[in-house]
Write an enzyme that holds these catalytic residues in place. Sequence first.
Site, short mmCIF file in Angstrom:
data_model
loop_
_atom_site.label_atom_id
_atom_site.label_comp_id
_atom_site.label_asym_id
_atom_site.label_seq_id
_atom_site.Cartn_x
_atom_site.Cartn_y
_atom_site.Cartn_z
N SER A 58 -9.66 1.68 2.92
CA SER A 58 -8.76 2.46 2.09
C SER A 58 -7.74 1.63 1.30
O SER A 58 -7.22 2.11 0.30
CB SER A 58 -8.01 3.47 2.96
OG SER A 58 -7.16 2.81 3.88
N LYS A 80 0.86 -1.17 0.00
CA LYS A 80 0.00 0.00 0.00
C LYS A 80 0.90 1.23 0.00
O LYS A 80 1.97 1.23 0.64
CB LYS A 80 -0.87 -0.02 1.26
CG LYS A 80 -1.90 1.09 1.34
CD LYS A 80 -2.74 0.93 2.61
CE LYS A 80 -3.85 1.98 2.68
NZ LYS A 80 -4.71 1.78 3.85
N SER A 108 -9.82 -0.96 6.90
CA SER A 108 -9.20 -0.69 5.59
C SER A 108 -8.55 -1.88 4.90
O SER A 108 -8.23 -1.80 3.73
CB SER A 108 -8.16 0.43 5.72
OG SER A 108 -8.81 1.66 5.81
#
Lengths: 459, 464
Positions: free
Chosen positions: A144, A69, A168
């Site tokens: 996210s 990420k 997330s």
Amino acid sequence: MDILKASISKLRQLIKDNKISSEEIVAQISERINKENPKLNALLTVVEKPEVNENMKDKPLYGIAFTLKDTYVTKGIRTTAGSRLLENYIPQYDATVYKKLKEAGAVLIGKTNCDAWGHGSSTENSDFGVTKNPWNQDYVAGGSSGGSAAAVASHLSPFSIGEDTGGSIRQPASFCSVVGLKVSYGLVSRYGSIAYASSLDTVGPITKTVEDCALVLDVIAGNDNQDATTNPAKPSHYSKSINNDIKGFKIGIPKEYFVEGIDKEVAEQVENSIKLFKKMGCEIVDITMPMTRYALSTYYLIATSETSSNLGRYDGIRYGNSRKDFGAEAKRRIMLGTFTLSAGYYDAYYKKATKVRTLIKNDFDQAFKKVDIILAPVSPTPAFKIGEKVNNPLQMYLSDILTIPVNLAGIPALSVPAGFTKYKLPVGVQLIGNRFEEEKLLNIGHKFEQERGELPSID
Amino acid sequence: MYKYQPVIGLEIHVELKTKSKMFCQDSADYFGKKPNTHVCPVCLGLPGALPVPNKKAIEWTILIGQALNCSINKVSKFDRKHYFYPDLPKGYQISQYDEPIASNGWLKFQISNFKFQIKEKKFRIHRVHLEEDTGKLIHSGSDTLVDFNRSGVPLVEIVTEPDFDNSDDVKRFLEELHTIIRYLGVSDADMEKGSMRLEPNISLRKISIQDSGFKIQELPNYKVEVKNINSFNFVKRAIEYEIKRQTEILEKGETPAQETRGFDSVKGITYSQRSKEEAHDYRYFPEPDIPPLEFTYKEIEDIKKKLPELPSDKEKRLIKEYRLKAQDAFILTRDLRIADYFEKVTDEFNKLMLVQDKASVDIEKQQSLGQTIANLIVNKRLSTSLDPEEFAKKAITSTVTYIADREKMDKAVSKVIDDFPKAVEDYKAGKTNSIMFLVGQVMKEMKGQVDANTVKKKLIKILK
């Protein structure tokens, strides 16, 4: 195609048997990225020359490509946290999780899209465009860590490292039909993870299978002398015990997680999962978690307070861009958090929230006296349409209502694919474990996956 | 009738001289180093970096707390203090808000007043906490540059209660504190280098005295802070200036503004820097990246065992053990090196004397050996840069040898008494001055190889 769809454990075997080289895996994945990523926007940065270190052949993840990420700093490789503010930021050091994976022989091939600073549940708050759901490109991949989930689901990387502050990792994993693990707070070092809310942020894997999740966790878990909040205890050997018998285990069903607003098809999938556990000889126990209803408001007080503090460093003096480059959601959370920490409001908001947080933790402590794990939906709904919730932040916040309590309690939870809706959208089931009991959680998750059987995957 | 009484409190910052910084591994020895060479992701506040507290710095803060008679809190925590400034790369300083490492202490010492009466005074310590220092701005022409070498250096903040009512006590307190910090060996406390920074806060309280003699004290409703002063004398002058300035304002029936002021050491005045309206809301909250600090009773006691003998205790002991004058004991104990040196020299002296002629041991009864050596050190008659043994040897030749030939001196004295009967008679008749003539004659006899004072005392004794 086989290579791309293969799990880590399968790839390891293929490499070991000299049936494929690490270079070939990387080459095939690169080709796939070039073809698919322009459509999905799962990766923000593709590593130009991924490095395979031949001296690492005996390492546990030798030659396995992965993505991170874009909230993890990578020395010399642009790291944006999904924000325009860090559009051109090249970090000077490596996050611990990246360092550990490199040392285990894994090969970084890209950085994945996410809501800027982790603020969001759909990647629509990314300043670099939304990540599309590989199962239906009109839908969000979740967030996210949506880029990570979409990348694993669409075979752009065998695994990815996401970051879970309020759901997330689990929610996008559920939306994309991949496995996502939110670890106990303190199990995996946060050093080098661009902070959203420091007391809630956790670093965890997104994988194709629960076994892969355990293999990655074996590498990344453990104390770090650069993160004072990591647990000094030696972590377990997670992949070793995933096949243990789970007969007789007690699965708690908290009634507060099955309230109105839960999509019918999601509820159905969860029901099916409960049946599978019964079939495996587990005992289903009804439990109650009365503080659950306060979790969302507690979370939004603590998370916004901490993020308002963490983002203070992007003051326009360093990093090349000005504070104007903060997006609307970041500004909203900075203002909310600044307000709740202000003199005269601190006691009524932040401090009160930390007290409620303790009560929520107590709820889980009580529950784990009776059960081994707790089963719940991940998200009240399957993936929603792109644009559906962008104008209603509160509606967007509600999509994390079932994942947030876990972050407040600092305990682990696994999102495992359960099935699909009639419109072919994935639905995951959430398995929640007691603090630092990832070993048991992954064991139960793996057995569940075995019992569930193969699910369709993206071509 | 009324009068104004100053109400003064102090905030003192002391930089610890730990090897590494407060929350990272960089060297904390930044003074005079090339800018931005002692930096890393943590002290630059780079995205993703996390603070890991320095155990030594925590231990030393506990030690300071113990030296100041504080209670050490079994549970303590770090907090984030937010404000925006270019030398603060995270946008917050890691400090301690409501749970400092140490609190409720005191410092007690002797002060002589204007009548030279010695009085013991006690000042309360409110708290002692640990935080990180900031970077440093360097203004160069129209540019402002930032040096982060100092960023993250451990900084201890000591806050007193507002127990002072005059600048002399403040100065004496600061000198005592400075000495203690240096004794503990935890900081250079060098004001020139900024490793000790002083901030007095001053206000005036009105005391009305009624005809009946009854006093009414009003609490001041304002406070003026003077920031970052780097000398004890400047603190004294700043306080005196503020008392004058505030008195004038109050006399006009007005209230001095609540504000932060700077001190201009050239003009000897304070000037306004920041008013109350501009005061920060620091938005303190517990630092989530650092778990709370917890200490067991044993851990705290183990640290306490490392406390050295503190200056006021050493002063008392020297007076008692070496029979020193209070004033000299005070001077010797201001510097731990000098105090230790004094004891070493005395020890060496004694060792050397053991092998000396027995007669010479019987030096001067009125003055202790310790006092003799103290005199040599305090009056700088011999250099303390000498090796203690060397010093002791020289001390022996300059004090003892004169007396070593006691017999020779006794002979010379008898001879002079015989040779100068007139002077002897004059002395006996009350002309005390003539004793000096006789002393001179003895000195002459002994070719100066004797202490005049000793001779004088001997003559007085004989001629009594």
